[in-house]
Motif scaffolding. Structure first.
Motif, PDB file in Angstrom:
ATOM      1  N   SER A   1       0.743  -1.399   0.355  1.00  7.63           N
ATOM      2  CA  SER A   1      -0.540  -0.170  -0.140  1.00  7.63           C
ATOM      3  C   SER A   1       0.895   1.707   0.205  1.00  7.63           C
ATOM      4  N   ALA A   2       0.148   2.368  -0.371  1.00  7.58           N
ATOM      5  CA  ALA A   2       1.453   3.820  -0.208  1.00  7.58           C
ATOM      6  C   ALA A   2       1.757   3.553   0.763  1.00  7.58           C
ATOM      7  N   GLN A   3       0.821   3.355   2.162  1.00  5.01           N
ATOM      8  CA  GLN A   3       1.013   3.876   3.331  1.00  5.01           C
ATOM      9  C   GLN A   3       2.448   3.029   4.256  1.00  5.01           C
ATOM     10  N   ASP A   4       2.242   2.254   3.914  1.00  7.03           N
ATOM     11  CA  ASP A   4       3.568   0.840   3.831  1.00  7.03           C
ATOM     12  C   ASP A   4       4.049   1.473   3.162  1.00  7.03           C
ATOM     13  N   GLY A   5       4.712   1.497   2.258  1.00  2.36           N
ATOM     14  CA  GLY A   5       5.357   2.323   1.072  1.00  2.36           C
ATOM     15  C   GLY A   5       6.511   3.325   1.660  1.00  2.36           C
ATOM     16  N   ALA A   6       5.221   4.684   2.204  1.00  5.14           N
ATOM     17  CA  ALA A   6       5.663   5.759   2.473  1.00  5.14           C
ATOM     18  C   ALA A   6       6.783   5.431   3.439  1.00  5.14           C
ATOM     19  N   ALA A   7       6.143   4.648   4.773  1.00  6.39           N
ATOM     20  CA  ALA A   7       6.503   3.827   5.997  1.00  6.39           C
ATOM     21  C   ALA A   7       8.314   3.713   6.155  1.00  6.39           C
ATOM     22  N   LEU A   8       8.458   1.931   4.674  1.00  5.75           N
ATOM     23  CA  LEU A   8       9.358   1.662   4.384  1.00  5.75           C
ATOM     24  C   LEU A   8      10.174   2.596   4.023  1.00  5.75           C
TER      25      LEU A   8
END
Length: 444
Positions: free
Chosen positions: A420-427
């Motif tokens: 997801s976008a949220q997970d990608g940004a956090a990573l």
């Protein structure tokens, strides 16, 4: 920015033909190419170091030849170095050991900052020729109040290449907001055309919807770059910065991508765009040369627009700037005076004209009095329009030294529906933290 009609450039047809011809150049590391004919025995000879890419060398040689022929006091000899990491290390080593050429070409922005300019380079602040350099370039080659370089080449943009014929066929207008872009994509999809071309076979291309969106991030949060560098702003929590990740996910979730997005490469994407089988391709404007190599007959069908954000009033371009030409501190006396004379020549319209003859401009020259040739591609004209309107701001890499190495792989996952976008940004925030600590930045 002032304008001037330059000498007659080579035609696009000739340039396209040249781009199809493989060039082979063998040059030793920092080897002299012995540029220009003749020369006065009393002239001061200075060395000019550039990377050994064929186009870079041909441009440097042409500039040196023209400058040497214009006066008899200074003779410029071109030397070459490797490209990539080997070349970067050579530049840093020669600066640190006082063995650098009398002047040299290198990146601007964050890579320039890594040269420790205040310690290794000669400031040019106060030189008359800097008056002819566009104000937008100075911050890219400055430390504090001192300016250290002049531009070499043109600026370019990160945004969307689009098929103008498809737009005419469907009666579409260039979007200034993401909502308008999405609406255009819906119409394009309904017409059986791939709305947004992605080419994850070359993973670097996955980054454009994030990196090219930085103008919109800066418009919404002017302090983002400073806060990001200080470890206080994060992609996963900043409402403006995360949108590039969200847009990457949305393009996938709405079925806007070309069917072969997972394996397609840049040339495949360009062919799809040029054929009208795809309408949009998020990419850098420097890919004019790729269009001319794979589909030269379609060059007039391809235009460019900046990645749209939320507010049409702040619509503008995320800009990448040309590299610079610098003088090391080891250059002194008569050679320093001679180097400055050559720098002054590089900030003239004649020097810009020579560069245009050697390669197709992909954006504006950041030198007053320079003009783009009349027959530059539409992409170049479109990028130039943002600069002329003052509707551009630097890419993040010119404002911060931090860019995590895993961004392209993370965005391939986001753009493929794997993450997801949220997970990608956090990573990515985690990836960035590792690099910031390696750089020894405060706040991390």
């Amino acid at each position: 920015m002032a304008h001037r009609t330059g000498r007659t450039p080579r035609t696009l047809r000739v340039l396209a033909a040249l781009s199809l011809t493989p060039l082979v150049l063998t040059a030793c590391s920092a080897g002299s190419l012995g540029s220009s004919d003749g020369g006065d025995g009393d002239a001061t000879t200075i060395s000019y170091l550039v990377d050994n890419a064929p186009q870079t060398v041909s441009t440097a040689e042409a500039l040196a030849e023209a400058f040497n022929g214009s006066q008899s006091d200074v003779r410029v000899e071109v030397q070459t170095r490797p490209q990539g990491g080997e070349g970067d290390n050579l530049v840093k080593t020669r600066l640190q050991t006082g063995s650098m050429a009398d002047l040299f070409a290198y990146n601007s922005g964050s890579l320039f900052q890594q040269l420790a300019p205040a310690t290794t380079l000669t400031p040019l602040t106060g030189e008359d020729f800097l008056d002819d350099v566009d104000d937008s370039f100075d911050p890219q080659v400055s430390v504090g109040d001192d300016v250290y370089g002049v531009p070499m080449g043109t600026a370019f943009g990160g945004g969307v290449l689009y098929n103008r014929a498809v737009y005419d066929q469907l009666g579409l207008q260039v979007p200034k907001t993401w909502a308008e872009f999405t609406a255009n994509n819906e119409q394009i999809k309904a017409a059986g055309i791939a709305p947004v071309i992605q080419t994850y076979g070359e993973t670097w291309t996955s980054q454009l919807l994030v990196l090219g969106d930085f103008h919109n991030v800066a418009a919404a949060n002017p302090s983002f770059a400073e806060d990001y560098t200080a470890g206080e702003a994060k992609y996963a929590t900043d409402p403006a910065a995360i949108k590039g990740f969200e847009h990457t996910q949305q393009v996938h979730d709405l079925g806007f991508q070309n069917a072969d997005y997972a394996s397609a490469k840049v040339e495949d994407g360009i062919r799809t765009l040029a054929a009208g089988e795809g309408a949009h391709y998020p990419l850098l404007s420097t890919n004019v040369a790729t269009i001319l190599s794979v589909a030269p007959e379609k060059i007039d069908d391809i235009g460019f627009f900046a990645l749209p954000g939320d507010d049409p009033a702040t619509n503008g371009l995320t800009a990448w700037f040309p590299g610079g030409v610098y003088v090391p501190k080891s250059t002194t006396g008569e050679k320093l005076d001679a180097a400055k004379q050559f720098l002054a020549y590089l900030t003239t319209a004649d020097a810009c004209d020579i560069q245009s003859e050697e390669s197709i401009p992909t954006g504006p020259y950041l030198v007053d009095g320079c003009d783009l040739p009349d027959d530059v591609p539409q992409i170049t004209k479109d990028v130039n329009a943002y600069f002329e309107a003052g509707a551009q701001s630097p890419a993040l890499e010119y404002l911060s030294p931090i860019k995590g190495p895993a961004l392209e792989q993370i965005l391939v996952e986001v753009g493929s529906g794997i993450r997801s976008a949220q997970d990608g940004a956090a990573l990515y925030d985690q990836d960035v933290e590792k690099q910031a600590r390696q750089l020894g930045l405060d706040g991390w």
